[in-house]
Write an enzyme that holds these catalytic residues in place. Structure first.
Site, PDB file in Angstrom:
ATOM      1  CG  ASP A 117      -1.878  -1.109   1.283  1.00  0.00           C
ATOM      2  OD1 ASP A 117      -2.163  -1.672   0.210  1.00  0.00           O
ATOM      3  OD2 ASP A 117      -2.339  -1.435   2.390  1.00  0.00           O
TER       4      ASP A 117
HETATM    5  N1  URA Z   1      -1.323  -5.997   3.827  1.00  0.00           N
HETATM    6  C1  URA Z   1      -1.827  -4.733   3.851  1.00  0.00           C
HETATM    7  O1  URA Z   1      -2.872  -4.494   4.408  1.00  0.00           O
HETATM    8  N2  URA Z   1      -1.126  -3.777   3.223  1.00  0.00           N
HETATM    9  C2  URA Z   1       0.059  -3.974   2.608  1.00  0.00           C
HETATM   10  O2  URA Z   1       0.667  -3.047   2.071  1.00  0.00           O
HETATM   11  C3  URA Z   1       0.574  -5.282   2.607  1.00  0.00           C
HETATM   12  C4  URA Z   1      -0.136  -6.282   3.223  1.00  0.00           C
END
Ligand code: URA
Length: 247
Positions: A117
């Protein structure tokens, strides 16, 4: 298949091809720039000046452009220490992308093997080897991913059991696969999962009434984020790291 050595696999295995195509594939030059270079007498094949734009070359021919040897490109395998605020995408209208941190030619050909993310930090793998990317990201191969998770609320002991047993996330038909949670502090834990559902870690903590405020990926399979990489830096993977997904 074992990868013989870092970067030894060739990008475009060649037997015979047009010279302008070869140069375009292996140097950042457009077809027009190459044709101008031929007219300017800047291109040599096996020490012979090239005058025709439709010249063909064979495997092993020595191609010189403007005094520089042009070699066949090799496949690249990289790890990046992703900072927060960078999108795992090849382009984005709002935010910088992880490719903005990579100062290599043909960087737009790099694929991201497992996205993070915008606000997540840590290990990102990039490659222009589609088969290798598939081995890492395909749900058939259950490679582990380890995350350091900082939460808004206290992490309760029973979260360990809930995550170990698997839970149903909003909008999913199947339970999550067993995950290992290690509580490191009241608001800090290490979570090891072997799937990669959308926002999986944040959704798992939300499902137990908690909220992730910081997330950092430490490793994927046997590849650990190199502690010597500062946030925003990248390096080539070692041969052992590349081959670690073959086991
Ligand atoms: N899980 C999440 O919620 N976000 C990420 O960036 C990676 C794994």
């Amino acid at each position: 298949m074992q990868y013989p050595a870092n970067g030894l696999r060739l990008q475009h295995r060649m037997t015979s091809m047009r010279l302008d195509k070869f140069i375009g594939n292996n140097a950042e030059l457009s077809r027009t720039q190459i044709h101008i270079a031929i007219k300017q007498g800047l291109i040599f094949v096996n020490d012979q000046l090239v005058s025709k734009t439709n010249t063909h070359i064979n495997n092993g021919d020595k191609i010189i452009y403007d005094g520089q040897l042009i070699e066949e490109r090799k496949l690249r395998y990289l790890m990046l220490h992703k900072p927060a605020g960078y999108v795992c995408a090849n382009s984005d209208s709002e935010h910088p992308t992880v490719l903005d941190l990579i100062d290599l030619p043909f960087k737009n050909e790099l694929q991201i093997a497992g996205r993070l993310d915008l606000d997540t930090t840590g290990l990102v793998l990039l490659t222009d080897d589609g088969q290798w990317n598939h081995k890492i990201t395909s749900p058939k191969h259950l490679h582990t991913k380890s995350y350091l998770v900082t939460t808004a609320n206290v992490i309760t002991e029973n979260t360990i059991t809930i995550f170990a047993e698997g839970l149903l996330l909003n909008g999913e038909a199947k339970h999550t696969l067993p995950a290992k949670l290690e509580i490191l502090d009241s608001h800090l834990a290490r979570l090891i999962i072997c799937e990669g559902k959308y926002h999986q870690v944040k959704r798992m903590f939300a499902a137990v009434g908690n909220h992730v405020i910081a997330l950092h990926r430490e490793c994927i399979g046997e590849i650990d984020l190199d502690a010597s990489l500062q946030s925003g830096q990248f390096r080539a993977l070692t041969v052992d790291e590349i081959n670690s997904f073959e086991k």
